[in-house]
Design a protein around this motif. Structure first.
Motif, mmCIF file in Angstrom:
data_model
loop_
_atom_site.group_PDB
_atom_site.id
_atom_site.type_symbol
_atom_site.label_atom_id
_atom_site.label_comp_id
_atom_site.label_asym_id
_atom_site.label_seq_id
_atom_site.Cartn_x
_atom_site.Cartn_y
_atom_site.Cartn_z
ATOM 1 N N ARG A 1 12.169 0.675 3.901
ATOM 2 C CA ARG A 1 10.811 0.266 3.660
ATOM 3 C C ARG A 1 9.870 1.449 3.717
ATOM 4 N NH1 ARG A 1 8.579 -5.050 6.312
ATOM 5 N NH2 ARG A 1 10.779 -5.525 6.512
ATOM 6 N N SER A 2 10.124 2.348 4.661
ATOM 7 C CA SER A 2 9.216 3.503 4.700
ATOM 8 C C SER A 2 9.405 4.405 3.516
ATOM 9 C CB SER A 2 9.352 4.330 5.978
ATOM 10 O OG SER A 2 10.373 3.886 6.764
ATOM 11 N N ALA A 3 10.505 4.244 2.804
ATOM 12 C CA ALA A 3 10.630 4.995 1.559
ATOM 13 C C ALA A 3 10.003 4.225 0.414
ATOM 14 C CB ALA A 3 12.102 5.267 1.273
ATOM 15 N N GLY A 4 9.431 3.081 0.729
ATOM 16 C CA GLY A 4 8.702 2.355 -0.297
ATOM 17 C C GLY A 4 9.555 1.358 -1.065
ATOM 18 N N ILE A 5 10.744 1.105 -0.570
ATOM 19 C CA ILE A 5 11.611 0.167 -1.282
ATOM 20 C C ILE A 5 11.345 -1.226 -0.771
ATOM 21 C CG2 ILE A 5 13.992 -0.517 -1.620
ATOM 22 C CD1 ILE A 5 14.763 2.333 -1.537
ATOM 23 N N GLU A 6 10.910 -2.063 -1.652
ATOM 24 C CA GLU A 6 10.582 -3.422 -1.236
ATOM 25 C C GLU A 6 11.561 -4.410 -1.808
ATOM 26 O OE1 GLU A 6 6.255 -4.331 -1.430
ATOM 27 O OE2 GLU A 6 6.276 -2.572 -2.705
ATOM 28 N N GLY A 7 11.825 -5.418 -1.021
ATOM 29 C CA GLY A 7 12.643 -6.525 -1.493
ATOM 30 C C GLY A 7 13.965 -6.057 -2.051
ATOM 31 N N THR A 8 14.350 -6.574 -3.171
ATOM 32 C CA THR A 8 15.659 -6.221 -3.687
ATOM 33 C C THR A 8 15.593 -5.007 -4.591
ATOM 34 O OG1 THR A 8 15.261 -7.903 -5.331
ATOM 35 C CG2 THR A 8 16.741 -8.470 -3.546
ATOM 36 N N ALA A 9 14.522 -4.222 -4.446
ATOM 37 C CA ALA A 9 14.448 -3.026 -5.276
ATOM 38 C C ALA A 9 15.470 -1.991 -4.838
ATOM 39 C CB ALA A 9 13.038 -2.445 -5.201
ATOM 40 N N TYR A 10 16.244 -2.302 -3.836
ATOM 41 C CA TYR A 10 17.270 -1.370 -3.384
ATOM 42 C C TYR A 10 18.444 -1.475 -4.332
ATOM 43 C CZ TYR A 10 20.547 0.866 -0.159
ATOM 44 O OH TYR A 10 21.461 1.683 0.427
ATOM 45 N N ALA A 11 18.585 -0.440 -5.127
ATOM 46 C CA ALA A 11 19.533 -0.521 -6.238
ATOM 47 C C ALA A 11 20.963 -0.879 -5.855
ATOM 48 C CB ALA A 11 19.496 0.782 -7.034
ATOM 49 N N ILE B 1 -3.615 -2.693 2.827
ATOM 50 C CA ILE B 1 -2.959 -1.803 1.876
ATOM 51 C C ILE B 1 -1.574 -2.365 1.582
ATOM 52 C CG2 ILE B 1 -2.197 0.549 1.452
ATOM 53 C CD1 ILE B 1 -4.099 1.487 3.578
ATOM 54 N N PRO B 2 -1.254 -2.560 0.316
ATOM 55 C CA PRO B 2 0.092 -3.079 0.011
ATOM 56 C C PRO B 2 1.162 -2.101 0.497
ATOM 57 C CG PRO B 2 -1.103 -2.485 -2.000
ATOM 58 C CD PRO B 2 -2.065 -2.345 -0.886
ATOM 59 N N PRO B 3 2.277 -2.609 0.953
ATOM 60 C CA PRO B 3 3.295 -1.750 1.563
ATOM 61 C C PRO B 3 3.725 -0.602 0.669
ATOM 62 C CG PRO B 3 3.881 -4.032 1.867
ATOM 63 C CD PRO B 3 2.683 -4.020 0.997
ATOM 64 N N GLY B 4 3.895 -0.863 -0.608
ATOM 65 C CA GLY B 4 4.314 0.212 -1.508
ATOM 66 C C GLY B 4 3.343 1.375 -1.435
ATOM 67 N N GLN B 5 2.068 1.057 -1.529
ATOM 68 C CA GLN B 5 1.057 2.114 -1.491
ATOM 69 C C GLN B 5 1.013 2.764 -0.115
ATOM 70 O OE1 GLN B 5 -2.992 0.821 -1.929
ATOM 71 N NE2 GLN B 5 -3.649 2.770 -2.735
ATOM 72 N N LEU B 6 1.154 1.944 0.897
ATOM 73 C CA LEU B 6 1.116 2.479 2.262
ATOM 74 C C LEU B 6 2.175 3.538 2.452
ATOM 75 C CD1 LEU B 6 -0.054 2.290 5.125
ATOM 76 C CD2 LEU B 6 1.640 0.541 5.623
ATOM 77 N N TYR B 7 3.371 3.208 2.002
ATOM 78 C CA TYR B 7 4.453 4.151 2.261
ATOM 79 C C TYR B 7 4.491 5.299 1.283
ATOM 80 C CZ TYR B 7 5.768 0.898 5.802
ATOM 81 O OH TYR B 7 5.737 0.094 6.917
ATOM 82 N N ARG B 8 3.722 5.162 0.219
ATOM 83 C CA ARG B 8 3.561 6.352 -0.625
ATOM 84 C C ARG B 8 2.551 7.305 -0.003
ATOM 85 N NH1 ARG B 8 1.425 4.095 -5.418
ATOM 86 N NH2 ARG B 8 2.154 2.037 -4.843
ATOM 87 N N THR B 9 1.764 6.768 0.897
ATOM 88 C CA THR B 9 0.743 7.586 1.532
ATOM 89 C C THR B 9 1.202 8.108 2.883
ATOM 90 O OG1 THR B 9 -0.776 6.003 0.545
ATOM 91 C CG2 THR B 9 -1.732 7.657 1.994
#
Lengths: 595, 589
Positions: free
Chosen positions: B207-217, A419-427
């Motif tokens: 990351r657990s908020a779903g922010i990946e890489g440099t998407a941190y504004a 599961i891609p991390p973005g999707q994982l953490y949305r879940t």
């Protein structure tokens, strides 16, 4: 502290075209090459003023009849023009490198942050922050020096003297030799006096610097502890001892090199150059081998050479630093990443499964063994057990902070690794033990996972998390920046985190209840907020108050990395095992006194 | 920057520095004179007077030799000077830290300032080795050259001397522009660096908020801003650099042109002019290098200046004549007002507002109140984490500011949320409370505080290191170690923050028991959260808004049915109702 110049040049070039420095500098290779070329041209053009000077000197000394001052004028113009071209080239080269450097700084930081975003969360632990700090604060800056200044300066530092030298030889080979002589003596004296293995010495020097840095950091951190015990003075004694030791070691390492440099560089001073050139010059003139004007010009050129050479000395240090820095950066960039996939997965439901999972932070010590558990959708499972049993580790694995050594963790039927991390953490929403609130506004903190959320939605989440009143009471309200405008207690920070999770609205929640007890005054509030949060979701919770387990759909008891019991509260009590024992103990503690 | 170095190094350094500068100046002058001697050599050569030429050459040789020897000497001196400054710097920093109030030491300030100290060390070392001597020489020698040129041809000499202030002025202007530019770049870089470090530190959350890489504004913005600032500053800095070089070259060119002009006009001897041209080159050359040295110097200056600021921080004033340690151990807060002051935004009005409270000798007072009411701050003030702004805190009748810090701290045991563990063994951390304690005493205290089981869990037992700030232990475990330490120390005053009690049941039990134990033999001030503790207290002080609102025993206050009663009831209900919404499982004891 210097690198010997000309003899080591080919090796240096080699070092630059391979290895960490090259990798790190690749984005700016083109502009750097251009700048270097421009500077090279400038350095080569230094022959213009030299020749012009010779012509000038000749015409002034030989032609007693100076009515032909056009000749002189002509030479003069060439002379000034030559100087001008040199300056212009130097300027242009610096401009190019500075521009390139600005770009590089940004690129490097982006690369680093991208990398940090991909490292397994488990990497971020004890030693990582120091390493990252070193790289971010020092190493990137070393590269700035290299790109913006050192490269171009090195080229100038090598080419300009080289051109000068060739010129001197062209004028008269004897005088040329006279120019080389002091330089040769410089090298000889330097090699003779300095200990062998310059690089080794420099490595040891940076070790010493690292050691004293560590001592300083350690002292700064530790002194407060000792102050609290009225014993700060003790550590101070140790610290000053370390400092003295540093001085002794550093001096011991560096002094011979410094002395060698100090003595040898005397031979590069303008006055010594002048001596050499004039000695040969006077002799040559006496022998009618050459004329005074030549001696003049050669001496002038010769006296300018050392300055150019000595810039290499200072830039050698910068170069070495940059190489080290690049090494560290590259090592970070090469750290193994968590293998992630790009493709979104089809998730079945909000159920989580662990099958035969084993994991340890170190190879030889497993923390979890053969864990097989099911967390059905929309149920609450409490994890209990003595400290060290592995509860935190288990939740960390569920949130994919590390990958399991053996076994599988599935979310909605899909392995979490797929599961891609973005999707994982949305879940999967995670509530950690120590709340980490970045230094942005409260609103942004709450909306961290949902940047598109409206203010109304944010407020609603804050209300449900029972933190709205506290925020509204701040002078800047939701726009207060955490850390500067708003100092939040542990419990308040937790409720912000809960608001964040409410807004993120994930079907699965992994949380550590210990968080909710940091501020017992707000304990009731927090438990309320957590309760709201848990409604309708799959919740896996590390329970610290055994009272939390009474309402859970399932309670799992961990001991020593294994599941020893599970069931509902009633079942476990009836079972009369570990859980029952813990429950009784807790009851006595809490309720006994109240009676 | 020199003044910063001296400020750091102290008076001994100043003397050393003066000697160093004097010697360096002498070397510069000698070198200049040697160069000046080239002119008579050339002249003699031109006039075919080789005898004179050799004579002058001998002079040249002698002066050059003298200069050279002294150069070696002065280089080494500069190096030793820097080493002395470093040691003095460490010493003074170390000293300063000992004197700073405990409240100053937050993780942020500690991190930042240790960083400053480390960089300061590196820069001072580097400055000494690469900058100091060349800097002096490249100023003194050209000046000497200019002056001697006057003797040969006053017009050219004058031209050079006139050029000197121009060069100096352009250097200063360039330097200032450069400095401003570099500062802007530095600030932008710092901002980005903090964001990047924050990004690293807070990866878990982000990351657990779903922010990946440099998407941190904020990070993205900071990087962009830095790039913009860099570009803007770029023109300034390069222009500055070049300006300086250009001016120097122009000066040289002008001098040569002047000379040629004079020669052509017949007002100067062409041979003289030719000889002097060589000398002029020795004027401009070093000055050009000066520009580059200037950049390096400025960087050092920034770092060294930061260290100087640190060294000059104000510590907590120790009393000139400390009072003797008190024999009684009652605590009195007399009309105390305190706020955290600047740096924390407008969110901080005074935390304590004219608060008065007495904790009698060997009694136990529980502090209760909503969060933010000042309970934590109150306990901190006793330990002089900061000094009160108004009013006084006294221990046994003596104002805590009148006691030597060491004496004060010896009277106190702090069991707070900040647990003050450091990277040493478990045993050492406990023994810190009382270095003279026997092994038996340490073990007993540890047993009582349930620390023995921690030792059993850790790989090296009692000799396991607990990590920076006790990283290897859980929150509850850290608290227990702190309690063991307090037990070993056996101080007459114990300040207890029970807030972390509920981290795990074991800790909770330990806390309650240890308070019970300590209450008998010390004056205890506890920020209480559990009924058990409150029930044991001799009296309870209910705080709100920075003052004591109600005061009495638990039963009294409940009977009074005031704020305390209300507060307590709402907490109690929260304590038991931990089940899910809707279901009322009546498994309450």
């Amino acid at each position: 502290m210097t690198d010997d110049q000309d003899t080591r040049q080919p090796r240096r070039v080699e070092r630059i075209t391979s290895g960490p420095l090259f990798r790190v500098l690749r984005p700016v290779l083109a502009p750097t090459a251009v700048a270097v070329t421009v500077q090279a041209v400038g350095s080569l053009c230094s022959v213009i003023p030299f020749s012009a000077l010779l012509a000038l000197a000749d015409r002034l000394t030989q032609h007693q009849d100076l009515t032909q001052h056009q000749d002189v004028g002509g030479a003069l113009i060439w002379f000034v023009a030559g100087l001008g071209i040199q300056s212009a080239c130097g300027f242009l080269a610096l401009l190019i490198t500075h521009f390139a450097d600005v770009g590089l700084q940004a690129t490097l930081r982006r690369t680093l942050s991208t990398k940090l975003g991909r490292l397994p969360l488990g990497w971020f632990g004890e030693h990582s922050s120091g390493r990252v700090r070193q790289i971010v604060q020092n190493d990137v800056d070393s590269l700035h020096q290299l790109v913006a200044h050192t490269l171009v300066e090195s080229v100038a530092g090598v080419l300009t003297p080289a051109v000068g030298l060739v010129f001197c030889f062209a004028v008269d080979w004897r005088l040329g030799l006279a120019v080389i002589a002091p330089m040769a003596v410089y090298f000889t004296v330097f090699s003779a006096l300095s200990r062998t293995g310059n690089r080794e010495i420099m490595a040891r020097v940076s070790d010493e610097l690292a050691a004293v840095s560590a001592a300083i950091t350690d002292y700064f951190r530790g002194v407060v502890v000792l102050k609290v015990f009225g014993r700060a003075g003790e550590k101070y004694g140790r610290f000053t001892a370390v400092s003295e030791r540093f001085r002794a070691e550093f001096t011991g390492l560096v002094r011979p090199a410094m002395r060698a440099q100090a003595v040898a560089s005397v031979f590069l001073t303008a006055s010594v150059m002048a001596c050499s050139v004039f000695a040969v010059g006077v002799w040559s003139v006496q022998q009618h081998w050459t004329r005074a004007a030549s001696v003049l010009v050669v001496s002038t050129v010769a006296m300018m050479l050392p300055a150019a050479i000595l810039t290499i000395a200072t830039s050698a240090q910068a170069r070495a630093e940059a190489v080290e820095a690049a090494g560290r950066i590259v090592r970070l960039l090469d750290e193994p990443e968590l293998p992630v996939t790009d493709r979104e997965a089809e998730l079945g439901d909000a159920a989580v499964e662990m099958r035969d999972v084993s994991f340890g932070y170190r190879q030889d010590r497993p923390v979890l063994r053969d864990i097989t558990l099911t967390f059905p959708a929309r149920t609450t499972t409490a994890l209990v057990g003595p400290s060290g049993a592995g509860k935190s580790t288990l939740t960390a694995l569920l949130a994919r902070f590390h990958d399991v050594d053996q076994g599988q963790i599935r979310l909605g039927g899909v392995d979490v690794r797929d599961i891609p991390p973005g999707q994982l953490y949305r879940t999967v929403g995670v509530l950690l033990q120590e709340p980490q609130l970045p230094a942005v506004s409260v609103a942004e903190n709450i909306a961290l996972g949902r940047p598109d959320a409206t203010r109304a939605e944010i407020e609603r989440a804050a209300r449900e998390a029972l933190i709205h009143d506290r925020i509204a009471a701040l002078p800047k309200g939701y726009d207060s920046v955490v850390g500067t405008d708003a100092r939040l207690s542990g419990g308040e920070a937790q409720r912000i985190a809960i608001a964040r999770l409410l807004l993120a609205d994930t079907p699965v929640l992994v949380l550590d209840e210990a968080t909710s007890a940091i501020d017992p005054d707000a304990a009731a509030l927090l438990h309320g907020a957590i309760r709201r949060l848990a409604e309708g979701r799959t919740v896996i919770m590390i329970a610290h108050r055994l009272g939390s387990t009474t309402g859970a759909d399932n309670t799992v008891v961990l001991e020593d990395g294994r599941v020893v019991e599970q069931g509902t509260h009633t079942q476990l009590l009836e079972h009369g095992g570990v859980y029952a024992r813990m429950w009784n103990d807790w009851n006595d503690d809490v309720c006994g006194v109240a009676r | 920057m020199i003044s910063a170095l001296i400020a750091i190094g102290g008076t001994a350094t100043r003397r050393e520095f003066r000697g160093f500068l004097a010697l360096a100046t002498l070397v510069g002058v000698l070198q200049g004179l040697a160069l000046a001697t080239t002119v008579p050599v050339l002249l003699s050569l031109h006039h075919d007077d080789t005898g004179a030429a050799w004579g002058w050459l001998a002079v040249l040789g002698l002066v050059a030799a003298a200069g050279g020897t002294l150069l070696t000497r002065v280089t080494m001196r500069g190096f030793h000077l820097a080493m002395n400054v470093i040691v003095a710097m460490h010493r003074r920093l170390g000293q300063r830290l000992v004197e700073l109030p405990i409240g100053w030491f937050t993780p942020a300030t500690t991190g930042r300032t240790s960083h400053v100290a480390v960089r300061g060390t590196m820069f001072v070392a580097q400055t000494a080795m690469d900058i100091l001597v060349p800097l002096t020489l490249h100023v003194v020698t050209p000046l000497t050259v200019a002056v001697t040129t006057c003797f040969y041809d006053w017009r050219m000499g004058l031209a050079l001397l006139a050029a000197a202030p121009v060069i100096w002025l352009s250097a200063t202007l360039a330097g200032r522009r450069n400095g401003a530019a570099e500062r802007r770049i530095h600030d932008a870089a710092s901002a980005t660096n903090s964001r990047l470090l924050e990004f690293a530190d807070k990866q878990l959350t982000l990351r657990s908020a779903g922010i990946e890489g440099t998407a941190y504004a904020p990070l993205d913005d900071a990087i962009d801003e830095q790039r913009r600032a860099g570009r803007r500053a770029l023109w300034s800095s390069v222009l500055g650099l070049v300006l300086q070089g250009f001016v120097v070259q122009a000066a040289f060119g002008a001098a040569v042109t002047l000379g040629v002009y004079l020669a052509v006009r017949g007002t100067a001897d062409p041979v003289h002019v030719v000889a002097l041209i060589g000398l002029c080159a020795q004027f401009s050359g070093p000055l050009k290098i000066l520009a580059e040295l200037g950049t390096a110097l400025r960087r050092s200056a920034v770092e060294v200046g930061a260290v100087r600021d640190l060294v000059e921080l104000e510590g907590l004033p120790e009393p000139a004549t400390p009072s003797p340690p008190p024999s009684r151990h009652d605590l009195v807060f007399d009309n105390v007002t305190f706020g955290y002051g600047e740096g924390l935004g407008k969110d901080s009005e005074p935390v304590l507002n004219g608060l008065s409270l007495t904790v009698p000798h060997h009694s136990m007072v529980a502090l209760v109140g909503p969060s933010g009411s000042g309970k934590t701050t109150l306990t901190r003030l006793i330990a002089r984490f900061w000094d009160v702004q108004e009013g006084a805190v006294t221990l046994g009748g003596t104002d805590v500011r009148e006691l030597a810090t060491d004496d004060l701290m010896a009277q106190l045991s702090l069991v707070f949320q900040d647990v003050y563990l450091f990277d040493d063994t478990l045993e050492a951390n406990i023994r810190l409370g009382n270095p003279g304690a026997t092994d038996e005493q340490v073990r007993r205290a540890a047993e009582f505080a349930a620390v023995t089981e921690i030792a059993e869990r850790l790989p090296d037992g009692w000799q396991s290191t607990v990590g920076e700030g006790g990283r290897a232990l859980s929150g509850g475990e850290r608290q227990r170690v702190s309690i063991a330490r307090a037990l070993v120390k056996n101080a007459p005053v114990v300040l207890f923050d029970e807030a972390t009690a509920a981290l795990d049941p074991t800790t909770e039990a330990v806390v309650t028991e240890s308070i019970r134990l300590l209450a008998g033999r010390a004056t205890v001030l506890v920020i209480a959260h559990s009924l058990a503790t409150v029930a044991q207290a001799d009296s309870i002080a209910f705080l709100d808004g920075g003052v004591v609102v109600e005061h009495g025993t638990h039963d009294d206050l409940i009977a009074r049915n005031g704020r305390y009663a209300q507060f307590w009831r709402s907490r109690e209900s929260g304590h038991h109702r931990l089940d899910k919404a809707g279901a009322s499982k009546g498994e309450q004891p």
